[in-house]
Design a protein around this motif. Structure first.
Motif, PDB file in Angstrom:
ATOM      1  N   ILE A 191       0.841  -1.204   0.000  1.00 15.17           N
ATOM      2  CA  ILE A 191       0.000   0.000   0.000  1.00 15.17           C
ATOM      3  C   ILE A 191       0.875   1.252   0.000  1.00 15.17           C
ATOM      4  CG2 ILE A 191      -1.653   1.327   1.371  1.00 15.17           C
ATOM      5  CD1 ILE A 191      -2.857  -1.314   2.294  1.00 15.17           C
ATOM      6  N   ALA A 192       1.891   1.266   0.847  1.00 15.47           N
ATOM      7  CA  ALA A 192       2.749   2.449   0.941  1.00 15.47           C
ATOM      8  C   ALA A 192       3.569   2.670  -0.315  1.00 15.47           C
ATOM      9  CB  ALA A 192       3.676   2.317   2.152  1.00 15.47           C
ATOM     10  N   ARG A 193       3.836   1.607  -1.055  1.00 16.11           N
ATOM     11  CA  ARG A 193       4.634   1.721  -2.271  1.00 16.11           C
ATOM     12  C   ARG A 193       3.800   2.014  -3.510  1.00 16.11           C
ATOM     13  NH1 ARG A 193       9.837  -0.997  -2.189  1.00 16.11           N
ATOM     14  NH2 ARG A 193      10.412  -1.524  -0.041  1.00 16.11           N
ATOM     15  N   ASN A 194       2.495   1.702  -3.489  1.00 14.88           N
ATOM     16  CA  ASN A 194       1.722   1.795  -4.719  1.00 14.88           C
ATOM     17  C   ASN A 194       0.383   2.517  -4.597  1.00 14.88           C
ATOM     18  OD1 ASN A 194       3.306  -0.224  -6.664  1.00 14.88           O
ATOM     19  ND2 ASN A 194       3.156  -1.222  -4.669  1.00 14.88           N
ATOM     20  N   ALA A 195      -0.164   2.665  -3.393  1.00 19.97           N
ATOM     21  CA  ALA A 195      -1.490   3.265  -3.242  1.00 19.97           C
ATOM     22  C   ALA A 195      -1.436   4.769  -3.504  1.00 19.97           C
ATOM     23  CB  ALA A 195      -2.033   2.988  -1.842  1.00 19.97           C
ATOM     24  N   PRO A 196      -2.592   5.388  -3.817  1.00 21.39           N
ATOM     25  CA  PRO A 196      -2.622   6.855  -3.975  1.00 21.39           C
ATOM     26  C   PRO A 196      -2.225   7.552  -2.685  1.00 21.39           C
ATOM     27  CG  PRO A 196      -4.635   5.830  -4.827  1.00 21.39           C
ATOM     28  CD  PRO A 196      -3.896   4.762  -4.102  1.00 21.39           C
ATOM     29  N   ILE A 197      -1.683   8.750  -2.820  1.00 18.88           N
ATOM     30  CA  ILE A 197      -1.232   9.544  -1.683  1.00 18.88           C
ATOM     31  C   ILE A 197      -2.062  10.816  -1.607  1.00 18.88           C
ATOM     32  CG2 ILE A 197       0.689  10.862  -0.705  1.00 18.88           C
ATOM     33  CD1 ILE A 197       2.592   8.916  -1.951  1.00 18.88           C
ATOM     34  N   SER A 198      -2.429  11.195  -0.411  1.00 17.52           N
ATOM     35  CA  SER A 198      -3.154  12.448  -0.204  1.00 17.52           C
ATOM     36  C   SER A 198      -2.546  13.180   0.987  1.00 17.52           C
ATOM     37  CB  SER A 198      -4.645  12.191   0.041  1.00 17.52           C
ATOM     38  OG  SER A 198      -4.828  11.454   1.228  1.00 17.52           O
ATOM     39  N   THR A 199      -2.668  14.496   0.973  1.00 18.56           N
ATOM     40  CA  THR A 199      -2.149  15.330   2.048  1.00 18.56           C
ATOM     41  C   THR A 199      -3.286  16.116   2.675  1.00 18.56           C
ATOM     42  OG1 THR A 199      -0.092  15.571   0.805  1.00 18.56           O
ATOM     43  CG2 THR A 199      -0.436  17.051   2.670  1.00 18.56           C
ATOM     44  N   SER A 200      -3.455  15.976   3.974  1.00 18.59           N
ATOM     45  CA  SER A 200      -4.470  16.722   4.718  1.00 18.59           C
ATOM     46  C   SER A 200      -3.761  17.706   5.643  1.00 18.59           C
ATOM     47  CB  SER A 200      -5.345  15.772   5.550  1.00 18.59           C
ATOM     48  OG  SER A 200      -5.883  14.733   4.746  1.00 18.59           O
ATOM     49  N   TRP A 201      -4.225  18.953   5.649  1.00 19.10           N
ATOM     50  CA  TRP A 201      -3.597  19.988   6.466  1.00 19.10           C
ATOM     51  C   TRP A 201      -4.364  20.188   7.763  1.00 19.10           C
ATOM     52  CZ3 TRP A 201       1.070  21.052   4.881  1.00 19.10           C
ATOM     53  CH2 TRP A 201       1.377  20.867   3.527  1.00 19.10           C
ATOM     54  N   LEU A 202      -3.632  20.134   8.881  1.00 15.69           N
ATOM     55  CA  LEU A 202      -4.248  20.289  10.188  1.00 15.69           C
ATOM     56  C   LEU A 202      -4.835  21.690  10.344  1.00 15.69           C
ATOM     57  CD1 LEU A 202      -2.575  17.693  10.559  1.00 15.69           C
ATOM     58  CD2 LEU A 202      -1.991  18.488  12.857  1.00 15.69           C
ATOM     59  N   GLN A 203      -5.760  21.797  11.274  1.00 19.08           N
ATOM     60  CA  GLN A 203      -6.424  23.081  11.514  1.00 19.08           C
ATOM     61  C   GLN A 203      -5.392  24.155  11.824  1.00 19.08           C
ATOM     62  OE1 GLN A 203      -9.261  22.956  14.722  1.00 19.08           O
ATOM     63  NE2 GLN A 203      -9.893  25.086  14.453  1.00 19.08           N
ATOM     64  N   GLN A 204      -5.494  25.268  11.111  1.00 16.45           N
ATOM     65  CA  GLN A 204      -4.552  26.361  11.300  1.00 16.45           C
ATOM     66  C   GLN A 204      -5.052  27.280  12.415  1.00 16.45           C
ATOM     67  OE1 GLN A 204      -1.852  26.167   9.611  1.00 16.45           O
ATOM     68  NE2 GLN A 204      -0.780  28.104   9.917  1.00 16.45           N
ATOM     69  N   PRO A 205      -4.257  27.486  13.464  1.00 15.98           N
ATOM     70  CA  PRO A 205      -4.703  28.349  14.579  1.00 15.98           C
ATOM     71  C   PRO A 205      -4.752  29.815  14.155  1.00 15.98           C
ATOM     72  CG  PRO A 205      -2.435  27.659  14.898  1.00 15.98           C
ATOM     73  CD  PRO A 205      -2.925  26.911  13.703  1.00 15.98           C
ATOM     74  N   ARG A 206      -5.613  30.572  14.846  1.00 13.46           N
ATOM     75  CA  ARG A 206      -5.776  32.000  14.563  1.00 13.46           C
ATOM     76  C   ARG A 206      -5.299  32.837  15.745  1.00 13.46           C
ATOM     77  NH1 ARG A 206      -9.117  33.316  10.226  1.00 13.46           N
ATOM     78  NH2 ARG A 206     -10.200  31.556   9.245  1.00 13.46           N
ATOM     79  N   ASN A 207      -5.002  34.086  15.459  1.00 13.75           N
ATOM     80  CA  ASN A 207      -4.563  35.026  16.478  1.00 13.75           C
ATOM     81  C   ASN A 207      -5.774  35.467  17.297  1.00 13.75           C
ATOM     82  OD1 ASN A 207      -3.342  36.938  18.057  1.00 13.75           O
ATOM     83  ND2 ASN A 207      -2.547  38.166  16.357  1.00 13.75           N
ATOM     84  N   ARG A 208      -5.765  35.149  18.588  1.00 15.46           N
ATOM     85  CA  ARG A 208      -6.907  35.477  19.438  1.00 15.46           C
ATOM     86  C   ARG A 208      -6.885  36.923  19.903  1.00 15.46           C
ATOM     87  NH1 ARG A 208      -5.828  30.275  23.225  1.00 15.46           N
ATOM     88  NH2 ARG A 208      -3.854  31.425  23.356  1.00 15.46           N
ATOM     89  N   GLU A 209      -5.724  37.586  19.773  1.00 13.74           N
ATOM     90  CA  GLU A 209      -5.594  38.949  20.284  1.00 13.74           C
ATOM     91  C   GLU A 209      -5.767  40.004  19.200  1.00 13.74           C
ATOM     92  OE1 GLU A 209      -1.837  39.046  22.143  1.00 13.74           O
ATOM     93  OE2 GLU A 209      -2.338  37.551  23.675  1.00 13.74           O
ATOM     94  N   SER A 210      -6.101  39.579  17.997  1.00 16.32           N
ATOM     95  CA  SER A 210      -6.279  40.519  16.886  1.00 16.32           C
ATOM     96  C   SER A 210      -7.728  40.503  16.432  1.00 16.32           C
ATOM     97  CB  SER A 210      -5.359  40.139  15.719  1.00 16.32           C
ATOM     98  OG  SER A 210      -5.669  40.903  14.572  1.00 16.32           O
ATOM     99  N   ALA A 211      -8.211  41.666  16.031  1.00 16.89           N
ATOM    100  CA  ALA A 211      -9.596  41.761  15.560  1.00 16.89           C
ATOM    101  C   ALA A 211      -9.786  41.017  14.247  1.00 16.89           C
ATOM    102  CB  ALA A 211      -9.994  43.231  15.400  1.00 16.89           C
TER     103      ALA A 211
END
Length: 644
Positions: free
Chosen positions: A133-153
């Motif tokens: 599977i690791a040598r031949n299966a399709p590959i996908s990339t998922s991006w983790l939740q990006q944090p936001r600045n809590r102190e900025s409007a």
């Protein structure tokens, strides 16, 4: 079906050998018995071999056996063996010019060729179904939740400034990611989905927790004094003690991951450039610009930072902080004479520190320390005699990442095996000898350099050094500076029976353990619903042509090596310097950025307008980039000597 259930397993496996991989997977859905037989290691090991680039390269090299001039029996045996792989092979090789060779001889020759390819070791447990599977299966990339600045409007996105994997108590594999953010907070993500939404943020500390000056009330000052840019190994996680260590300029901040509070903050004379793996009870090795330290939290001085989480402790040396040190103490730091409290570095800039146990994989508090960086050799220390330098391994490259294998390495045998020239006895002898393998990557003359060194269990022979029998391991060094990458290699890690590396073009490349044979490659701009954003927005497939976009600065394997893991859970965690992604072997990403967005009370019209704006930004980005590429290509054409 009753007849099929009564067939011996050997006959069913023989039938399965003649099926395609897709048909074998379909066969697993019939019943539990066929599920077990359909995941037979021998069956999928042969499938991995049949689809390997090793076999393709070997066929290419042996095409000369079809010429009229080649009549040696050894070549004919090899040709017939390559052509007898269940219908897989060159049809020209399947037509012998003389009488048919003995079937047993053909089978033995094919077994010998497969043994030359086989990357596993006798005592290594490999799930070959997962390997296929690791040598031949399709590959996908998922991006983790990006944090936001809590102190900025505006609540703009914050950059992720490092990465470490965390395995809580009761878990077998790494299930959480720990990282510092641009505002000085510490953030935790869930990789498995057992504690929250998969890929989502499950906890985050207050802002400024790990800034240089935790007492500062200036948020801007805190953000400007965060982790040094360019320091990759700036996070180290001790899963046993539930602690994480963060290198912040010249300070080492210890954080309790259960309460997300500061335990201690110790200062070093110079900026920290690398941290080793934190694994209890082995002390953490801290690398600064000009020195190395062993940091053991159990020996913290009385009155340390445990009582007051905002207290800044000084490192327990005669010259703890430059601000209060006298000029004579500062000169002492630059004194090349040995010091019992730290190891002086004659060349600045360690970038990677690797711990190896003294025997096997068990950590006993002893063992070796390997240090690589902006100097031409890998430094070797014995923890029991630290800070005395035991030896060096000359590289000549600027190395930035290291990994290890608990198995021996000999470059001569690997070269012969890559050409399919070893006998089974030679392969067995090479794989059963004692030793370990040190893997390093970096840059040599602006190109990527992947290097592998065989380490002997004998302390005297463990390094290639002028001090210790320099020629004893002359055949145990491999330096791939030709085909590893056209740009600098940034990170290296073990991934199953393969080695995975990342380069400055955003590519991931999986290599066999010989360091040369490529198993597959991937670019992080592909297979992601939210492709990595460049300065002009999402670049998509055009990213591959332009060579711009995100790159993988650090990668880590979530699998800890256990043998009972579920199928398809051998993921890679990627850090680009700004965000974290999860690479999986699947046809589509497990989650997207929209999975974590809270649209609130926005109307469908507002959401549609935002989509149109994002699409317009992406289109303009591609247009501007295409125009820039055209200008670069046309530069100087027809303009004579005045062009530049």
């Amino acid at each position: 079906m009753a007849t099929l259930d009564t067939l011996p397993s050997e006959i069913i496996l023989q039938i399965a050998h003649s099926l395609s991989p897709l048909d074998i997977v379909t066969l697993q859905f019939v019943n539990r018995r066929l599920l077990d037989l359909g995941r037979d290691d021998t069956l999928w090991r042969e499938q991995c071999f049949n689809n390997s680039s090793f076999l393709t390269n070997l066929r290419r090299r042996r095409e000369l056996i079809t010429s009229e001039d080649v009549q040696e029996p050894g070549f004919r045996d090899l040709a017939l063996a390559l052509a007898s792989g269940n219908g897989i092979g060159d049809s020209r090789l399947a037509q012998p010019r003389e009488e048919a060779r003995d079937l047993k001889a053909r089978s033995n020759e094919r077994i010998r060729i497969m043994a030359n390819w086989d990357p596993s070791y006798p005592d290594e447990k490999v799930h070959w179904y997962d390997e296929y599977i690791a040598r031949n299966a399709p590959i996908s990339t998922s991006w983790l939740q990006q944090p936001r600045n809590r102190e900025s409007a505006e609540h703009e996105y914050l950059e992720v400034r490092g990465m470490g994997l965390y395995t809580p108590a009761g878990e077998d594999d790494a299930t959480l990611v720990v990282a510092p953010l641009d505002d000085g907070s510490v953030c935790l993500w869930d990789l498995s989905g057992t504690k929250g939404r998969k890929g989502g943020i499950i906890a985050r500390s207050k802002s400024g927790l790990i800034s240089v000056d935790p007492n500062s009330q200036d948020a801007t000052g805190k953000r400007s004094k965060m982790i040094n840019t360019g320091v990759t190994e700036c996070v180290s996680v001790d899963s046993v003690r539930n602690r994480a260590y963060f290198a912040v300029q010249s300070g080492l901040v210890e954080v309790d991951l259960e309460t997300l509070s500061t335990v201690s903050h110790e200062r070093f004379p110079f900026s920290i450039t690398a941290l080793s793996e934190a694994k209890h009870p082995v002390p953490l090795t801290v690398g600064t610009n000009l020195s190395l330290y062993l940091h053991d939290p159990r020996t913290r001085r009385a009155g340390g930072g445990t009582g007051d989480p905002t207290r800044i402790d000084s490192y327990d040396t005669a010259f703890a902080s430059l601000g209060s040190s006298s000029s004579s103490n500062f000169r002492s730091l630059l004194n090349p004479e040995p010091n019992p409290q730290y190891a002086h570095l004659h060349h600045p800039g360690p970038l990677s520190i690797l711990h190896l146990p003294s025997s096997g994989d068990e950590w006993d508090g002893n063992g070796e320390i390997y240090v690589a960086g902006r100097f031409p050799s890998v430094l070797n220390y014995d923890r029991r005699y630290f800070p005395k330098l035991r030896g060096t391994i000359h590289s000549g490259a600027r190395l930035c990442s290291m990994a290890s294998l608990p198995y021996p390495f000999a470059s001569m045998e690997k070269d012969l095996a890559r050409r399919g020239e070893l006998t089974i006895e030679q392969i067995r002898e090479a794989k059963t000898r004692p030793g370990k393998t040190l893997i390093a990557c970096g840059e040599y003359n602006s190109k990527g350099s992947l290097e592998m060194y065989g380490l002997s269990p004998n302390p005297i022979l463990s390094t290639i050094s002028s001090d210790f029998q320099a020629g004893s391991l002359q055949n145990s060094a491999m330096k791939n500076r030709q085909t590893s990458s056209s740009s600098k290699l940034l990170s290296v890690s073990n991934h199953g029976t393969r080695i995975v590396i990342s380069d400055g073009n955003g590519n991931l490349k999986w290599l066999e353990r010989d360091g040369f044979t490529e198993a597959r490659r991937w670019n992080i701009a592909h297979g992601s619903v939210e492709a990595p954003r460049g300065i002009f927005g999402t670049l998509g497939d055009h990213y591959m042509d332009s060579g711009s976009g995100d790159i993988v600065i650090k990668l880590a394997n979530t699998h800890s090596g256990r043998t009972d893991k579920p199928v398809k859970e051998d993921d890679l965690v990627l850090w680009t310097g700004e965000k974290i992604g999860l690479l999986s072997f699947s046809g589509k990403p497990g989650f997207t950025a929209d999975s974590f967005e809270d649209h609130g009370n926005k109307t469908p019209e507002e959401l549609n307008r935002e989509l149109e704006e994002r699409t317009y930004s992406e289109t303009m980005g591609r247009a501007l980039e295409a125009n820039a590429n055209e200008v670069r290509w046309m530069r100087g054409l027809g303009l004579g000597l005045g062009s530049s």
